[in-house]
Write a protein that holds these residues in place. Structure first.
Motif, PDB file in Angstrom:
ATOM      1  N   UNK A  34       0.801  -1.225   0.000  1.00  0.00           N
ATOM      2  CA  UNK A  34       0.000   0.000   0.000  1.00  0.00           C
ATOM      3  C   UNK A  34       0.835   1.278   0.000  1.00  0.00           C
ATOM      4  N   UNK A  35       1.884   1.315   0.816  1.00  0.00           N
ATOM      5  CA  UNK A  35       2.648   2.553   0.973  1.00  0.00           C
ATOM      6  C   UNK A  35       4.120   2.371   0.651  1.00  0.00           C
ATOM      7  N   UNK A  36       4.448   1.390  -0.185  1.00  0.00           N
ATOM      8  CA  UNK A  36       5.840   1.184  -0.538  1.00  0.00           C
ATOM      9  C   UNK A  36       6.061  -0.127  -1.269  1.00  0.00           C
ATOM     10  N   UNK A  37       7.322  -0.530  -1.318  1.00  0.00           N
ATOM     11  CA  UNK A  37       7.712  -1.770  -1.985  1.00  0.00           C
ATOM     12  C   UNK A  37       8.591  -2.568  -1.029  1.00  0.00           C
ATOM     13  N   UNK A  38       8.394  -3.890  -1.012  1.00  0.00           N
ATOM     14  CA  UNK A  38       9.165  -4.767  -0.140  1.00  0.00           C
ATOM     15  C   UNK A  38       9.973  -5.732  -1.006  1.00  0.00           C
ATOM     16  N   UNK A  39      11.257  -5.869  -0.666  1.00  0.00           N
ATOM     17  CA  UNK A  39      12.147  -6.832  -1.314  1.00  0.00           C
ATOM     18  C   UNK A  39      12.382  -7.973  -0.322  1.00  0.00           C
ATOM     19  N   UNK A  40      11.971  -9.173  -0.712  1.00  0.00           N
ATOM     20  CA  UNK A  40      12.093 -10.337   0.169  1.00  0.00           C
ATOM     21  C   UNK A  40      12.853 -11.421  -0.579  1.00  0.00           C
ATOM     22  N   UNK A  41      13.817 -12.019   0.076  1.00  0.00           N
ATOM     23  CA  UNK A  41      14.576 -13.081  -0.566  1.00  0.00           C
ATOM     24  C   UNK A  41      15.777 -13.468   0.252  1.00  0.00           C
ATOM     25  N   UNK A  42      16.848 -13.839  -0.448  1.00  0.00           N
ATOM     26  CA  UNK A  42      18.045 -14.266   0.264  1.00  0.00           C
ATOM     27  C   UNK A  42      19.295 -13.996  -0.555  1.00  0.00           C
ATOM     28  N   UNK A  43      20.406 -13.965   0.170  1.00  0.00           N
ATOM     29  CA  UNK A  43      21.730 -13.920  -0.436  1.00  0.00           C
ATOM     30  C   UNK A  43      22.335 -15.296  -0.201  1.00  0.00           C
ATOM     31  N   UNK A  44      22.757 -15.961  -1.264  1.00  0.00           N
ATOM     32  CA  UNK A  44      23.385 -17.277  -1.148  1.00  0.00           C
ATOM     33  C   UNK A  44      24.895 -17.087  -1.188  1.00  0.00           C
ATOM     34  N   UNK A  45      25.547 -17.462  -0.089  1.00  0.00           N
ATOM     35  CA  UNK A  45      27.006 -17.387   0.006  1.00  0.00           C
ATOM     36  C   UNK A  45      27.524 -18.805  -0.223  1.00  0.00           C
ATOM     37  N   UNK A  46      28.181 -19.014  -1.354  1.00  0.00           N
ATOM     38  CA  UNK A  46      28.668 -20.345  -1.726  1.00  0.00           C
ATOM     39  C   UNK A  46      30.177 -20.301  -1.867  1.00  0.00           C
ATOM     40  N   UNK A  47      30.797 -21.389  -1.475  1.00  0.00           N
ATOM     41  CA  UNK A  47      32.236 -21.429  -1.632  1.00  0.00           C
ATOM     42  C   UNK A  47      32.812 -22.809  -1.541  1.00  0.00           C
TER      43      UNK A  47
END
Length: 154
Positions: A34-47
């Motif tokens: 309603x009053x903005x934008x939401x970013x939902x997810x993840x950062x995958x750290x692989x090594x």
């Protein structure tokens, strides 16, 4: 653009002798609210690293970033992107600092987020804090009686 820095310690059981490869990839969904934008997810750290033999690791950092309409310049341009990352090897473990650019918003103060390696450690720390607070409250509650006893002795 605004920047968010995520710091995470990755416990490799003090076995890391040499880092062979390291990547950080984002996987993010955007939801218009309603009053903005939401970013939902993840950062995958692989090594991949060498201890006695070659080993792989994967750590995920969960993201939930909300941008209010007042700070958004262009809703269509709002997105997060891994810009850079740096790492240190400390006592055979890995400490990584990830720089995430937040696009489509007004420039603001950089945010720094320290991610704990284990939620159990956080729970233990909180319980120690509660125990310390309880002990301190008991000492404070008992203190006035001791002061009154000293006054009686004088």
């Amino acid at each position: 653009m605004q920047k968010i820095f995520y710091e995470k310690e990755i416990d490799l059981l003090h076995q890391l002798k040499e880092l062979v490869s390291l990547t950080v990839d984002e996987s993010i969904d955007y939801k218009i609210e309603d009053h903005g934008v939401r970013a939902v997810g993840s950062l995958a750290i692989k090594g991949e690293y060498i201890s006695q033999e070659k080993r792989h690791f994967l750590e995920n950092v969960e993201l939930d970033v909300y941008a209010d309409d007042q700070k958004i310049i262009d809703r269509q341009d709002f997105h997060l992107k891994v810009e850079d990352f740096h790492y240190d090897i400390i006592d055979g473990n890995l400490k990584i600092k990830i720089e995430v650019g937040v696009y489509g918003v007004e420039e603001g103060e950089n945010r720094y987020i320290q991610l704990d390696e284990d939620p159990i450690d956080e729970i233990e720390k909180l319980s120690r804090d509660v125990e310390t607070q309880t002990i301190n409250e008991q000492v404070v509650a008992e203190a006035p009686e001791e002061i009154q006893d000293v006054e009686k002795l004088q």
